[in-house]
Design a protein around this motif. Sequence first.
Motif, PDB file in Angstrom:
ATOM      1  N   ASP A 189       0.859  -1.188   0.000  1.00 16.41           N
ATOM      2  CA  ASP A 189       0.000   0.000   0.000  1.00 16.41           C
ATOM      3  C   ASP A 189       0.890   1.231   0.000  1.00 16.41           C
ATOM      4  OD1 ASP A 189      -2.247  -1.621   0.132  1.00 16.41           O
ATOM      5  OD2 ASP A 189      -2.255  -1.629   2.334  1.00 16.41           O
ATOM      6  N   LYS A 244       6.754   6.398   9.265  1.00 13.22           N
ATOM      7  CA  LYS A 244       5.646   5.575   9.729  1.00 13.22           C
ATOM      8  C   LYS A 244       4.456   6.403  10.196  1.00 13.22           C
ATOM      9  CE  LYS A 244       8.594   1.740  11.251  1.00 13.22           C
ATOM     10  NZ  LYS A 244       9.006   0.908  12.410  1.00 13.22           N
ATOM     11  N   LYS A 279       2.141   0.925   3.761  1.00 12.37           N
ATOM     12  CA  LYS A 279       2.012  -0.269   4.591  1.00 12.37           C
ATOM     13  C   LYS A 279       2.551  -1.481   3.841  1.00 12.37           C
ATOM     14  CE  LYS A 279      -1.957   1.277   7.337  1.00 12.37           C
ATOM     15  NZ  LYS A 279      -3.337   0.984   7.778  1.00 12.37           N
ATOM     16  N   GLN A 280       3.217  -2.358   4.602  1.00 12.56           N
ATOM     17  CA  GLN A 280       3.714  -3.628   4.104  1.00 12.56           C
ATOM     18  C   GLN A 280       3.267  -4.708   5.068  1.00 12.56           C
ATOM     19  OE1 GLN A 280       5.117  -4.170   1.292  1.00 12.56           O
ATOM     20  NE2 GLN A 280       5.924  -6.245   1.466  1.00 12.56           N
ATOM     21  N   ARG A 283       1.386  -3.376   8.264  1.00  9.23           N
ATOM     22  CA  ARG A 283       1.994  -2.480   9.237  1.00  9.23           C
ATOM     23  C   ARG A 283       2.657  -1.313   8.506  1.00  9.23           C
ATOM     24  NH1 ARG A 283       7.560  -3.183   9.981  1.00  9.23           N
ATOM     25  NH2 ARG A 283       8.473  -4.868   8.729  1.00  9.23           N
ATOM     26  N   ALA A 284       2.688  -0.163   9.185  1.00  7.28           N
ATOM     27  CA  ALA A 284       3.263   1.042   8.588  1.00  7.28           C
ATOM     28  C   ALA A 284       4.779   0.909   8.506  1.00  7.28           C
ATOM     29  CB  ALA A 284       2.889   2.269   9.416  1.00  7.28           C
TER      30      ALA A 284
END
Length: 298
Positions: A189, A244, A279-280, A283-284
């Motif tokens: 994302d 993040k 995000k991966q 999670r940011a």
Amino acid sequence: MNFEVSGSTVFIAALAMIALTIAIVFIIRTVYNKRSSSNLTEKHAGTTFKSPLEGRNKYPEVDTFSLSGTLMNYGLLTAIALMILAFSWTQYEKVVDVSGLLSTLEEDIEVETPRTAEPPPPPPPPPPPVIQEVPNDVSIETTVVFKDQSIQEETMVEAPVKKETAPPPPPPPPPPDVKEDEIFKVVEDNPAFPGCEGISDKAEKKRCADEKMLQFIYSNIKYPAIARENGVEGMAVIKFVVEKDGSITSPEIARDIGAGCGAEALRVVQMMPKWEPGKQRGRAVRVQFNLPVKFKLE
């Protein structure tokens, strides 16, 4: 209630109220002038009043205080209307047409690799050792000397004295490993410019975020005077990291066309608000972003 008016509407409404006020004053003045021109003395020659208060105005037809309540109400209504218009005065941001610039974000951006100093050449290898040959017929004589270490019964043997020494201090603990978070270049994302959080479709949300970002850039950017005078056009590229928490860090000029264009693009990028982080796997993460900024004279 959402009531918004533009500056031109407020100006026209204020002019209309002023014109209406002038017209009302002119009409009242004309009416009273017409009444005063009539023979009021003969008309009220035999008029008697019950009290001095009733007779304070000799000629009621030209009593200007009789309209004081009406004129005060009109003044209050005018003031309230002007106040409502003043509080509803809305300044709209200039909308920049960025439909022709969306394609620049999809282009493959080639960033020049920074040149590094060449390492010095390695030192030459040491010369091989020189081996000296020894002839086989040469004899090597060695003399062995024997020392008498026998101990008799009356020989006194002293025990060695042990010296007490403090134990060495323990070594300091190794410094903790500072592990910097990895900076991703491709994520599931991508980070997005704020303003399109309510859109669920990824493609539509990306297009909306790109439009918002380009509108922010080209509404705040100022073409450098040196570049305008010398006709400098082209595309500058700014590289930065979306953290993040969505903040912009480490902005730098990856490609510059000169004449202050790269510095101006960098200034606008530093003004950006917080993004929606990339995000991966849910999670940011930190994501690197390359932003092309096109400079074109009109």
